[in-house]
Design a protein around this motif. Structure first.
Motif, PDB file in Angstrom:
ATOM      1  N   UNK A 188     -18.494  -2.555  -6.032  1.00 31.68           N
ATOM      2  CA  UNK A 188     -18.613  -0.838  -5.372  1.00 31.68           C
ATOM      3  C   UNK A 188     -17.512   0.152  -5.431  1.00 31.68           C
ATOM      4  N   UNK A 189     -16.366  -0.493  -5.385  1.00 32.04           N
ATOM      5  CA  UNK A 189     -15.284   0.225  -6.415  1.00 32.04           C
ATOM      6  C   UNK A 189     -15.718   0.586  -7.903  1.00 32.04           C
ATOM      7  N   UNK A 190     -15.674  -0.627  -8.674  1.00 27.09           N
ATOM      8  CA  UNK A 190     -15.997  -0.320 -10.188  1.00 27.09           C
ATOM      9  C   UNK A 190     -17.012   0.811 -10.221  1.00 27.09           C
ATOM     10  N   UNK A 191     -18.324   0.569  -8.906  1.00 26.75           N
ATOM     11  CA  UNK A 191     -19.507   1.299  -9.249  1.00 26.75           C
ATOM     12  C   UNK A 191     -19.597   2.331  -9.197  1.00 26.75           C
ATOM     13  N   UNK A 192     -18.074   3.299  -7.677  1.00 23.27           N
ATOM     14  CA  UNK A 192     -18.064   4.094  -7.037  1.00 23.27           C
ATOM     15  C   UNK A 192     -17.704   4.959  -7.977  1.00 23.27           C
ATOM     16  N   UNK A 193     -16.566   4.745  -8.563  1.00 21.29           N
ATOM     17  CA  UNK A 193     -15.584   5.184  -9.576  1.00 21.29           C
ATOM     18  C   UNK A 193     -15.818   6.171 -10.672  1.00 21.29           C
ATOM     19  N   UNK A 194     -17.070   5.355 -10.924  1.00 21.14           N
ATOM     20  CA  UNK A 194     -17.362   5.924 -12.661  1.00 21.14           C
ATOM     21  C   UNK A 194     -18.940   6.531 -11.477  1.00 21.14           C
ATOM     22  N   UNK A 215      -8.874 -14.013  -7.078  1.00 19.25           N
ATOM     23  CA  UNK A 215      -9.088 -14.445  -8.694  1.00 19.25           C
ATOM     24  C   UNK A 215      -9.451 -13.668  -9.761  1.00 19.25           C
ATOM     25  N   UNK A 216      -9.394 -13.463 -11.412  1.00 17.71           N
ATOM     26  CA  UNK A 216      -9.467 -13.139 -12.117  1.00 17.71           C
ATOM     27  C   UNK A 216     -11.275 -13.278 -12.669  1.00 17.71           C
ATOM     28  N   UNK A 217     -11.900 -14.160 -12.078  1.00 19.28           N
ATOM     29  CA  UNK A 217     -12.792 -14.375 -12.340  1.00 19.28           C
ATOM     30  C   UNK A 217     -14.098 -13.593 -10.700  1.00 19.28           C
ATOM     31  N   UNK A 218     -13.140 -13.269 -10.131  1.00 14.47           N
ATOM     32  CA  UNK A 218     -14.166 -12.622  -9.144  1.00 14.47           C
ATOM     33  C   UNK A 218     -13.812 -11.355 -10.085  1.00 14.47           C
ATOM     34  N   UNK A 219     -12.986 -10.451 -10.481  1.00 15.64           N
ATOM     35  CA  UNK A 219     -12.396  -9.288 -10.749  1.00 15.64           C
ATOM     36  C   UNK A 219     -13.705  -9.183 -12.219  1.00 15.64           C
ATOM     37  N   UNK A 220     -13.837  -9.937 -12.545  1.00 21.45           N
ATOM     38  CA  UNK A 220     -14.386  -9.220 -14.096  1.00 21.45           C
ATOM     39  C   UNK A 220     -16.077  -9.942 -13.965  1.00 21.45           C
ATOM     40  N   UNK A 221     -15.929 -10.629 -12.581  1.00 18.34           N
ATOM     41  CA  UNK A 221     -17.585 -10.872 -12.778  1.00 18.34           C
ATOM     42  C   UNK A 221     -18.387  -9.597 -12.214  1.00 18.34           C
ATOM     43  N   UNK A 222     -17.656  -9.143 -10.492  1.00 17.07           N
ATOM     44  CA  UNK A 222     -17.417  -7.722  -9.905  1.00 17.07           C
ATOM     45  C   UNK A 222     -17.848  -6.579 -11.523  1.00 17.07           C
ATOM     46  N   UNK A 223     -16.821  -6.547 -12.081  1.00 12.84           N
ATOM     47  CA  UNK A 223     -16.635  -5.325 -12.774  1.00 12.84           C
ATOM     48  C   UNK A 223     -18.180  -5.613 -14.020  1.00 12.84           C
ATOM     49  N   UNK A 224     -18.583  -7.232 -14.556  1.00 12.42           N
ATOM     50  CA  UNK A 224     -19.814  -7.092 -15.662  1.00 12.42           C
ATOM     51  C   UNK A 224     -20.996  -6.499 -14.402  1.00 12.42           C
ATOM     52  N   UNK A 225     -21.046  -7.120 -13.319  1.00  8.88           N
ATOM     53  CA  UNK A 225     -22.071  -6.429 -12.029  1.00  8.88           C
ATOM     54  C   UNK A 225     -22.169  -5.342 -11.941  1.00  8.88           C
ATOM     55  N   UNK A 226     -20.946  -4.784 -12.098  1.00 10.01           N
ATOM     56  CA  UNK A 226     -20.725  -3.413 -11.798  1.00 10.01           C
ATOM     57  C   UNK A 226     -21.523  -2.548 -12.778  1.00 10.01           C
ATOM     58  N   UNK A 227     -21.340  -3.033 -14.095  1.00  7.31           N
ATOM     59  CA  UNK A 227     -21.637  -2.457 -15.067  1.00  7.31           C
ATOM     60  C   UNK A 227     -22.767  -2.432 -15.843  1.00  7.31           C
ATOM     61  N   UNK A 228     -23.846  -3.198 -14.596  1.00  8.07           N
ATOM     62  CA  UNK A 228     -25.528  -3.957 -14.575  1.00  8.07           C
ATOM     63  C   UNK A 228     -25.856  -2.390 -13.792  1.00  8.07           C
ATOM     64  N   UNK A 232      -8.051   8.152 -10.029  1.00 14.11           N
ATOM     65  CA  UNK A 232      -8.974   7.256  -8.749  1.00 14.11           C
ATOM     66  C   UNK A 232      -7.901   7.810  -7.496  1.00 14.11           C
ATOM     67  N   UNK A 233      -8.554   8.508  -6.262  1.00 13.92           N
ATOM     68  CA  UNK A 233      -7.227   8.663  -5.320  1.00 13.92           C
ATOM     69  C   UNK A 233      -6.387   7.989  -4.749  1.00 13.92           C
ATOM     70  N   UNK A 234      -5.569   8.278  -3.871  1.00  8.96           N
ATOM     71  CA  UNK A 234      -5.423   7.644  -3.143  1.00  8.96           C
ATOM     72  C   UNK A 234      -5.553   6.990  -2.103  1.00  8.96           C
ATOM     73  N   UNK A 235      -6.256   7.379  -1.528  1.00  8.38           N
ATOM     74  CA  UNK A 235      -6.574   6.771  -0.194  1.00  8.38           C
ATOM     75  C   UNK A 235      -7.512   5.613  -0.840  1.00  8.38           C
ATOM     76  N   UNK A 236      -7.907   6.561  -2.185  1.00  6.35           N
ATOM     77  CA  UNK A 236      -9.088   5.167  -2.212  1.00  6.35           C
ATOM     78  C   UNK A 236      -8.555   4.276  -3.173  1.00  6.35           C
ATOM     79  N   UNK A 237      -7.421   4.220  -3.606  1.00  8.64           N
ATOM     80  CA  UNK A 237      -6.996   2.947  -4.136  1.00  8.64           C
ATOM     81  C   UNK A 237      -6.491   1.944  -3.256  1.00  8.64           C
TER      82      UNK A 237
END
Ligand code: ADP
Ligand code: MG
Lengths: 418, 318
Positions: free
Chosen positions: A11-17, A219-232, B90-95
Motif C-alpha cells: 500500500x505504501x508503494x502503490x499510494x505514493x505512486x 525481509x528483502x523478499x517481502x520488499x521486492x514482492x511488495x514492490x512488484x505487486x504494487x507495480x501490477x 514522501x511526507x515526513x508523517x507517511x515515512x
C-alpha cells in the motif's frame, strides 16, 4: 508478520505512486492520444473514395445477388461482377474457389446488412471485399440519386457483414484478431510507461541510502514482492485509464463510434485465445518487472541503469520489425527463436496468439517460460538487492553477490568514514 | 551467556585481499550502554553491518539474542546507520508511519507516536512536508525518530551525533539516555569521548582489526596506567621508567603513569632533577588521551576533527 509487512509495503508503494502528479500526466496522455487517433480514423473513414475501391475490384472476381433491385447490369459490369443464381450458390462458389467473393445485397440495404463472403486472403487484404461491395452499391445508387432514401444510401450508411472462407472453413478475420491483440497493446503501454518506475523502484532505496534501514526492518523478499505487486496494481490503474476513452465513447457516442462505422467487423471473443493472451500478458509483465527491478538493484544510479533500459526496450520492439514474418511464417526459425527467448517471447507470442498461429502446446511452453523466468528473476532481484545494494557508489559484482554459501559483500569503495 | 544481547566471537572480515577485521570478540550485556570505539576505517561500521546480516562475515559468530539476526525474527531493533537516508519525496508523517508499521505498530499508533515525537523535536509543523524540503539537521531528527520507534530493546547507533548541532546533540543524548533508562541495550559508535565517559558502561577499542582494549571504562583507564599527571613547570622533564610524557611543551606537560608508583614519589623525583614545579594535578587518564595514545601514531585523517591532538583542557580531579 511477513504477511502484514507485504500489505504495508504494497500500500505504501502503490499510494505514493498514484498520488503523484507526474504519474497522472504520463497516464492520462495515453487515452488522449488514443482519442486523437480515433478521431482521425473517424474523419478519414467517412471519405472512403470509390476510386480506390474500384482499383481493388480489378484484383478479384465477384458474383452477387441483389434483392433490392438497385444494382443494374451496367453497374455490375463496371465491377466485372456476375449475378449468382442464389445466395447459397454464391457461397458455394466462394468455398470451391470458383469466384473470390460473393455479395448478397438484401431487399432493404438501408436497414439490413449487406452480407459479404470472400476467400480468406489474410488480415490486411480481407477488407477489400467490404470496400468493393460498398462501392458497388454506392455507385448504383449514385445513378439514381434524387430520392431521399437513396441519398442516405449514397452517404454510405450501409452495414456490411463480411465472412471469409479458408476453403469451406469459415475463418475469423479481423474480428477475431482484434480482441487478443488488445493484450499486446496493453503490454506495450504498461512497459513503456512503467519501465522507468520498475527500474527505479529499488534504485530509490540505494540512492537515498534507505537500504540499511530497510534491510534491517523487513525481509528483502517481502520488499521486492511488495514492490512488484504494487507495480501490477499501478499497471491495472493505467489499463483502466487507457480503456476509458473507449468506454466513455461507447456510453456517450454509441452511434458515431459503433464499430461498423470504423469498418471494423464484429468482434469474435475466442475464450482460449483470450485466456492465453491474458496469461502471456501477466507472465510477460511479471518477467519484465522482476528483470528491471534486478537491474535496478545492480546499478548505482538511474543514469547507468538507463543504458540497460535501451537493451530491454529493443527486445520488446524487435519482434515488430519481423512482424510480417511472425504473421505469415510462424514456423520459421527466427520466429521460433523470438517465441521462446524469454524477453522477446511476450510480444511475439501475443502477436501469434492474436493471429491464431500459436498452438496450445506452444502457448503452454511460452507461458511456463515467462512465469518461471519471472520467479527466477524475483529471486535474483532479491539477492542482488540484499547483498549488492549496500555498495552505494559502485556497480554490484553480480557473481560476488550470488556466490552461494560464503558470499562476500561486493567490493567497492569504502563506506564514507566520518 | 543468556544475558548477552550481542555476542561476537572470532569475527573476521575480508574485502577481496584486504582484511578489515582480523579477529574480534566481545559481548554486549542486556541493559548496558556499550561504546564501540576506533579510528576511522578501523572496521566499526563493517562489524555492525555483519552483525545485522547486511554483510556476510568471512568467519566468526555474530549473534543477537543468541542467533543470527534476521528482521523476521521480530527482535525489536533500532538501528541508526552511518549512511543515512529516507524516502526523500514522501511526507515526513507517511515515512514515519510506514516504518512504524514495518516495525509492528498499528497504523493509528504509529501516526500518533510520530506526531508526538515531531512535536517534541520541534518539527510539529513539518509533519506533512516532503522530506527533502527539510534541512539536513531536521532530516536527522526524523531519522532518529524512525530509529527509536516501537521501543527497541537493542539500539545500535553508528556515529549518531554526525550532522547534529550542539543543541540537537544534547537532545539526541537525552533521547539515548531515556532509551537506556527504559531498559534498552545501547551500542554506540562515536568519537565524542566525553559522551562515552558520561553514558557508557563498557567500551571496546578497535585497532588493527582486533580489540585493543575492552572492558569497563575504569578497566580500560587502568590498562593505560589509569592516572595522568598534569604539571606546569620550568626546566626539562627527565625520562623515567615510571611514566611516559604524552605531551611536552615548554612549561606544560602531561605524564602518563605506567606503573603503580605513588604521585608523591614522582613529584620528589622531578624536584630532585631540578625541575621547578608550579602546579601538579593527578587525574584519571581520559578516554580521549587513551584514544590519542592508541591511534596517535596512525595517520589520522584531518577530517577526523573531533579528536584533535591539541592539549586537552586541564581537568582537575577525577
Ligand atoms: N563494501 C566494502 N568494500 C570494500 N571495502 C570496504 C567496504 N566497506 C568497508 N570497507 C573497508 O573497510 C574498512 C573499514 O571501514 P568501516 O567499517 O566503514 O570503518 P569505520 O566504520 O570504523 O570508520 C575501510 O578501510 C573500508 O575501506
Ligand atoms: Mg563507520
Amino acid at each position: 508478520m511477513a504477511q502484514h509487512n507485504l500489505g504495508t509495503v504494497l500500500s505504501f508503494e502503490f499510494i505514493r505512486t498514484v498520488t503523484k502528479g507526474r504519474f497522472w500526466i504520463g497516464t492520462l496522455s495515453v487515452p488522449l492520444i488514443i482519442a486523437v487517433v480515433f478521431g482521425l480514423i473517424f474523419l478519414s473513414n467517412t471519405s472512403t473514395d470509390t476510386a480506390a475501391a474500384a482499383q481493388k475490384s480489378a484484383q478479384f472476381s465477384i458474383s452477387y445477388t441483389d434483392a433490392s433491385g438497385l444494382i443494374t447490369a451496367e453497374d455490375a459490369a463496371l465491377f466485372s461482377a456476375t449475378a449468382a443464381d442464389s445466395p447459397d450458390a454464391g457461397i458455394t462458389a466462394v468455398q470451391s474457389g470458383t469466384v473470390d467473393a460473393f455479395f448478397d445485397y438484401p431487399t432493404q440495404p438501408e436497414s439490413t446488412p449487406v452480407r459479404v463472403y470472400g476467400a480468406d486472403r489474410g488480415l490486411f487484404e480481407n477488407g477489400k471485399y467490404a470496400a468493393v461491395a460498398q462501392a458497388m452499391l454506392t455507385h448504383a445508387v449514385e445513378q439514381r440519386i434524387g430520392s431521399p432514401q437513396l441519398s442516405a444510401l449514397a452517404a454510405g450508411r450501409v452495414q456490411i457483414e463480411t465472412v471469409t472462407y479458408d476453403g469451406t472453413e469459415e475463418s475469423g478475420g479481423l474480428g477475431s484478431v482484434i480482441p487478443p491483440m488488445v493484450f499486446l497493446v496493453i503490454f506495450y503501454g504498461l512497459i513503456v510507461l512503467l519501465a522507468g518506475q520498475m527500474l527505479n523502484s529499488t534504485l530509490e532505496e540505494k540512492e537515498n541510502r534507505v537500504t540499511e534501514m530497510i534491510l534491517t526492518t523487513l525481509k528483502p523478499t517481502t520488499l521486492i514482492a511488495g514492490k512488484v505487486i504494487a507495480l501490477f496494481g499501478i499497471g491495472l490503474v493505467q489499463m483502466i485509464v487507457f480503456l476509458s476513452p473507449v468506454l466513455i465513447g461507447r456510453l456517450f457516442f454509441p452511434e458515431e463510434l459503433s464499430l461498423t462505422a470504423l469498418d471494423v467487423p464484429p468482434l469474435i471473443l475466442d475464450p482460449v485465445r483470450m485466456t492465453v493472451g491474458l496469461l502471456i500478458l501477466v507472465g510477460g509483465f511479471a518477467l519484465f518487472t522482476t528483470t528491471l527491478v534486478a537491474i535496478g538493484a545492480v546499478m548505482p544510479t538511474a543514469k547507468e541503469a538507463g543504458n540497460f533500459m535501451g537493451v530491454m526496450m529493443a527486445l520488446i520492439f524487435v519482434p515488430f520489425y519481423a512482424v510480417a514474418l511472425v504473421v505469415s511464417d510462424p514456423q520459421s526459425v527466427i520466429v521460433q527463436i523470438f517465441t521462446y527467448f524469454p524477453f522477446s517471447a511476450p510480444v511475439t507470442a501475443l502477436l501469434r496468439n492474436a493471429f491464431g498461429s500459436l498452438g496450445l502446446l506452444e502457448a503452454g511452453i511460452v507461458i511456463a517460460i515467462l512465469f518461471t523466468g519471472a520467479a527466477v528473476m524475483l529471486r535474483l532481484a532479491v539477492r542482488l538487492f540484499q547483498y549488492g545494494s549496500i555498495s552505494y557508489t559502485s556497480k554490484v559484482n553480480v557473481r560476488t553477490a550470488l556466490r552461494a554459501g560464503s558470499r562476500h559483500p561486493a567490493e567497492g569503495p569504502p563506506t564514507t568514514g566520518s | 551467556m543468556d544475558e548477552a544481547r550481542v555476542h561476537i566471537s572470532g569475527f573476521r572480515m575480508d574485502f577481496g585481499d584486504t582484511t578489515v577485521v582480523r579477529d574480534l570478540s566481545f559481548d554486549v550485556h542486556a541493559g548496558e550502554t556499550f561504546g564501540f570505539l576506533g579510528s576511522n576505517g578501523s572496521g566499526k561500521t563493517t562489524t555492525i553491518r555483519a552483525l545485522l546480516g547486511i554483510y556476510e562475515p568471512t568467519a566468526g559468530i555474530l549473534h543477537i539474542n543468541g542467533r543470527d539476526f534476521k528482521p523476521e525474527h521480530g527482535d525489536r531493533l533500532g538501528y541508526l546507520p552511518e549512511e543515512r537516508g529516507l524516502y526523500k519525496k514522501e511526507k515526513v508523517i507517511d515515512i514515519m508511519t510506514y516504518f512504524g508499521r514495518l516495525k509492528g505498530m498499528g497504523r493509528r499508533t504509529a501516526r500518533q507516536w510520530s506526531l508526538e515525537y515531531l512535536a517534541r523535536v520541534a518539527l510539529a509543523d513539518r509533519a506533512t512536508a516532503v522530506l527533502d524540503k527539510l534541512s539536513s539537521g531536521q532530516q536527522q531528527k526524523v531519522q532518529l525518530g524512525v530509529t527509536i520507534m516501537n521501543n527497541p530493546e537493542l539500539l545500535i547507533l553508528d556515529e549518531p551525533t554526525k550532522g547534529f548541532d550542539p543543541v540537537n546533540r544534547r537532545l539526541l543524548m537525552d533521547i539515548i539516555a531515556e532509551q537506556k533508562q527504559g531498559g534498552a541495550t545501547v551500542v554506540m559508535v562515536t568519537h565524542q569521548m566525553e559522551e562515552v565517559e558520561r553514558l557508557c558502561d563498557r567500551v571496546i577499542l578497535l585497532k588493527d582489526g582486533t580489540a585493543e582494549a575492552y572492558g569497563t571504562i575504569d578497566e580500560v583507564q587502568n590498562k593505560y596506567g589509569g592516572r595522568i599527571i598534569r604539571i606546569r613547570h620550568t626546566g626539562a622533564i627527565p625520562p623515567s621508567p615510571h611514566y611516559e610524557a604524552v605531551l611536552e611543551e615548554t612549561n606544560y606537560s602531561e605524564l602518563s603513569l605506567t606503573d603503580a608508583t605513588d604521585e608523591a614519589v614522582i613529584l620528589k623525583d622531578l624536584i630532585d632533577a631540578g625541575v621547578t614545579v608550579r602546579s601538579f594535578t593527578t587525574t584519571k587518564i581520559s578516554l580521549e588521551d587513551i584514544f590519542i595514545r592508541v591511534y596517535g601514531d596512525q595517520n589520522v585523517p584531518a577530517a577526523a576533527g573531533t579528536f584533535s591532538t591539541a592539549p586537552a583542557p586541564a581537568r582537575d580531579g577525577a
